[in-house]
Motif scaffolding. Structure first.
Motif, PDB file in Angstrom:
ATOM      1  N   ARG A  33     -74.220 -54.487  56.231  1.00 46.79           N
ATOM      2  CA  ARG A  33     -75.038 -53.706  57.149  1.00 46.79           C
ATOM      3  C   ARG A  33     -74.725 -52.211  57.077  1.00 46.79           C
ATOM      4  O   ARG A  33     -75.467 -51.408  57.616  1.00 46.79           O
ATOM      5  CB  ARG A  33     -74.844 -54.203  58.583  1.00 46.79           C
ATOM      6  CG  ARG A  33     -75.408 -55.568  58.729  1.00 46.79           C
ATOM      7  CD  ARG A  33     -75.753 -55.926  60.147  1.00 46.79           C
ATOM      8  NE  ARG A  33     -76.291 -57.267  60.137  1.00 46.79           N
ATOM      9  CZ  ARG A  33     -77.570 -57.527  59.960  1.00 46.79           C
ATOM     10  NH1 ARG A  33     -78.429 -56.550  59.818  1.00 46.79           N
ATOM     11  NH2 ARG A  33     -77.993 -58.768  59.932  1.00 46.79           N
TER      12      ARG A  33
ATOM     13  N   GLU B 132     -85.992 -48.490  61.937  1.00 44.62           N
ATOM     14  CA  GLU B 132     -86.092 -49.958  62.041  1.00 44.62           C
ATOM     15  C   GLU B 132     -87.533 -50.341  62.319  1.00 44.62           C
ATOM     16  O   GLU B 132     -88.178 -49.757  63.177  1.00 44.62           O
ATOM     17  CB  GLU B 132     -85.214 -50.445  63.200  1.00 44.62           C
ATOM     18  CG  GLU B 132     -83.778 -50.023  63.133  1.00 44.62           C
ATOM     19  CD  GLU B 132     -82.953 -50.966  62.272  1.00 44.62           C
ATOM     20  OE1 GLU B 132     -83.481 -52.031  61.903  1.00 44.62           O
ATOM     21  OE2 GLU B 132     -81.808 -50.627  61.965  1.00 44.62           O
TER      22      GLU B 132
ATOM     23  N   HIS C  87     -84.407 -52.591  58.481  1.00 47.49           N
ATOM     24  CA  HIS C  87     -84.231 -51.184  58.129  1.00 47.49           C
ATOM     25  C   HIS C  87     -85.001 -50.836  56.861  1.00 47.49           C
ATOM     26  O   HIS C  87     -84.966 -51.582  55.884  1.00 47.49           O
ATOM     27  CB  HIS C  87     -82.738 -50.895  57.938  1.00 47.49           C
ATOM     28  CG  HIS C  87     -82.396 -49.443  58.055  1.00 47.49           C
ATOM     29  ND1 HIS C  87     -82.622 -48.565  57.044  1.00 47.49           N
ATOM     30  CD2 HIS C  87     -81.862 -48.733  59.064  1.00 47.49           C
ATOM     31  CE1 HIS C  87     -82.230 -47.364  57.424  1.00 47.49           C
ATOM     32  NE2 HIS C  87     -81.767 -47.446  58.655  1.00 47.49           N
TER      33      HIS C  87
ATOM     34  N   GLU D 155     -77.304 -50.001  60.043  1.00 49.53           N
ATOM     35  CA  GLU D 155     -78.475 -50.846  60.175  1.00 49.53           C
ATOM     36  C   GLU D 155     -78.285 -51.719  61.406  1.00 49.53           C
ATOM     37  O   GLU D 155     -77.227 -52.302  61.588  1.00 49.53           O
ATOM     38  CB  GLU D 155     -78.602 -51.715  58.923  1.00 49.53           C
ATOM     39  CG  GLU D 155     -79.854 -52.510  58.864  1.00 49.53           C
ATOM     40  CD  GLU D 155     -79.795 -53.543  57.763  1.00 49.53           C
ATOM     41  OE1 GLU D 155     -78.798 -53.595  57.022  1.00 49.53           O
ATOM     42  OE2 GLU D 155     -80.742 -54.320  57.658  1.00 49.53           O
TER      43      GLU D 155
ATOM     44  N   LYS E  49     -82.995 -50.536  53.622  1.00 56.43           N
ATOM     45  CA  LYS E  49     -82.539 -51.849  53.136  1.00 56.43           C
ATOM     46  C   LYS E  49     -83.683 -52.586  52.445  1.00 56.43           C
ATOM     47  O   LYS E  49     -83.498 -53.254  51.432  1.00 56.43           O
ATOM     48  CB  LYS E  49     -81.968 -52.659  54.302  1.00 56.43           C
ATOM     49  CG  LYS E  49     -81.282 -53.945  53.927  1.00 56.43           C
ATOM     50  CD  LYS E  49     -80.282 -53.785  52.823  1.00 56.43           C
ATOM     51  CE  LYS E  49     -78.897 -53.435  53.241  1.00 56.43           C
ATOM     52  NZ  LYS E  49     -78.248 -54.264  54.185  1.00 56.43           N
TER      53      LYS E  49
ATOM     54  N   LEU F  79     -75.011 -49.043  55.212  1.00 63.48           N
ATOM     55  CA  LEU F  79     -75.923 -48.699  54.121  1.00 63.48           C
ATOM     56  C   LEU F  79     -75.241 -47.930  53.005  1.00 63.48           C
ATOM     57  O   LEU F  79     -75.639 -48.028  51.850  1.00 63.48           O
ATOM     58  CB  LEU F  79     -77.095 -47.899  54.679  1.00 63.48           C
ATOM     59  CG  LEU F  79     -78.074 -48.733  55.506  1.00 63.48           C
ATOM     60  CD1 LEU F  79     -79.099 -47.836  56.154  1.00 63.48           C
ATOM     61  CD2 LEU F  79     -78.771 -49.750  54.643  1.00 63.48           C
TER      62      LEU F  79
ATOM     63  N   SER G 255     -81.084 -57.406  63.042  1.00 59.48           N
ATOM     64  CA  SER G 255     -82.506 -57.664  63.237  1.00 59.48           C
ATOM     65  C   SER G 255     -82.722 -58.741  64.292  1.00 59.48           C
ATOM     66  O   SER G 255     -81.965 -59.709  64.386  1.00 59.48           O
ATOM     67  CB  SER G 255     -83.131 -58.097  61.926  1.00 59.48           C
ATOM     68  OG  SER G 255     -84.504 -58.273  62.090  1.00 59.48           O
TER      69      SER G 255
ATOM     70  N   ARG H 122     -85.169 -58.182  56.579  1.00 58.12           N
ATOM     71  CA  ARG H 122     -84.385 -57.075  57.110  1.00 58.12           C
ATOM     72  C   ARG H 122     -85.293 -56.015  57.716  1.00 58.12           C
ATOM     73  O   ARG H 122     -86.393 -55.771  57.206  1.00 58.12           O
ATOM     74  CB  ARG H 122     -83.512 -56.453  56.013  1.00 58.12           C
ATOM     75  CG  ARG H 122     -82.356 -57.338  55.586  1.00 58.12           C
ATOM     76  CD  ARG H 122     -81.484 -57.663  56.770  1.00 58.12           C
ATOM     77  NE  ARG H 122     -80.302 -58.415  56.398  1.00 58.12           N
ATOM     78  CZ  ARG H 122     -79.130 -57.856  56.078  1.00 58.12           C
ATOM     79  NH1 ARG H 122     -78.997 -56.559  56.081  1.00 58.12           N
ATOM     80  NH2 ARG H 122     -78.102 -58.611  55.763  1.00 58.12           N
TER      81      ARG H 122
END
Lengths: 196, 120
Positions: free
Chosen positions: A35, B106, B28, A90, B31, A37, A93, B26
């Protein structure tokens, strides 16, 4: 080249290839798993460098040069630059991963089913080796005087492809410039409104 | 059919699926772009594997060698690598622009912001 030596070389190529592939898969999965980055970007650089090694094993030396310069160098620099601009963490989610997982497994299963008809690794009778490649290998020196067949095909036989590639880079450059400078102008006009 | 002979295709497929899963699951934006570049390199792996000739060498003509690997996939992939860096650059510029305008990278937060903007 006699048949026995041919078989031996085939095995060595295949085994080195498989060992590098394992490392490539591990770094690739780790790059998307993490996570942080910045760590992801660095792992993607290592992944590209391992890919460049794999290209050397698979006899694609020109691709290896390009991958090492573009994949491991420029991609990592661009990623780090944009992570610096957007923040390196990040968020976890909230979406459930089940639907993508089912879709991916179904697609992957179908594709693996499709490899049943593919030729073996390095098979000299594969369709790809019988079509236009022997012509390039036989005539490129006499027709273009370049001993490197990849250069001959890139610059001469398929020169229009390279023209299209340059067009793509030009378009991408214009796109990046438009996105970043248009933004600055909008922010400046917003600041002016606030001052008024 | 030997399993080891097909392993390169399966590795290319698994890399493609890891990339696809990252793009879909995901949140982001950067990403997602990393997943996209994994997908692109998996296609390169497939093409270069098809071009390999066992017992062959790099396609640079010399008197000392008789067998060469197929040069055509190498040319196609050289073009594809350059196109992939172009798409990555545009995607990164887009995500930087989105971050500056919306303040987040996001995609679920972006959806919320867009929805709230629609109903004042």
């Amino acid at each position: 080249m006699d048949q026995k030596k041919y078989k031996g070389e085939k095995k060595i190529d295949l085994y080195i290839n498989i060992i590098i592939l394992i490392f490539v898969l591990l770094t690739g999965i780790a790059a998307v798993w993490l996570r942080n980055l910045v760590a992801s970007a660095m792992l993607l650089g290592i992944y590209s460098l391992l890919m460049a090694t794999l290209w050397v094993v698979l006899d694609a030396v020109d691709v290896a040069f390009t991958e090492a310069a573009v994949g491991a160098g420029i991609t990592t620099a661009l990623l780090l630059f944009s992570i610096w601009l957007t923040g390196k963490h990040e968020k976890k989610s909230t979406k459930k991963p089940w639907l993508p997982l089912i879709g991916v497994i179904a697609t992957g299963g179908l594709l693996i089913f499709g490899t049943i008809g593919m030729p073996d690794f390095g098979d000299p009778n594969a369709p790809a080796h019988l079509h236009v490649a022997p012509y390039y290998l036989q005539y490129s020196v006499s027709q273009t005087t370049s001993p490197n067949v990849v250069t001959a095909v890139l610059a001469s036989y398929r020169g229009f492809d390279t023209l299209g590639e340059v067009t793509v880079i030009f378009t991408a450059g214009i796109g990046v410039l438009a996105l970043l400078t248009g933004l600055r102008r909008r922010r400046r006009s917003q600041k002016l409104e606030i001052k008024k | 059919m030997d399993i080891l002979e097909q392993l390169n295709y399966w590795a290319a497929i698994s890399l493609a699926m890891v990339g696809l899963f990252t793009i879909m699951s995901r949140g982001h934006l950067i990403k997602k772009l990393i997943g996209l570049s994994l997908f692109q390199t998996s296609v390169f792996l497939l093409f270069i594997t098809i071009g390999k000739l066992s017992g062959g060498t790099a396609p640079i003509i010399s008197k000392d060698f008789l067998y060469y690997s197929n040069p055509l996939p190498h040319v196609l992939i050289l073009t594809a690598i350059v196109v992939s860096i172009a798409t990555l650059a545009v995607g990164l510029a887009l995500s930087v622009a989105i971050k500056r305008t919306y303040g987040t990278g996001e995609d679920d937060e972006l959806e919320d912001l867009d929805r709230n903007e629609g109903e004042p």
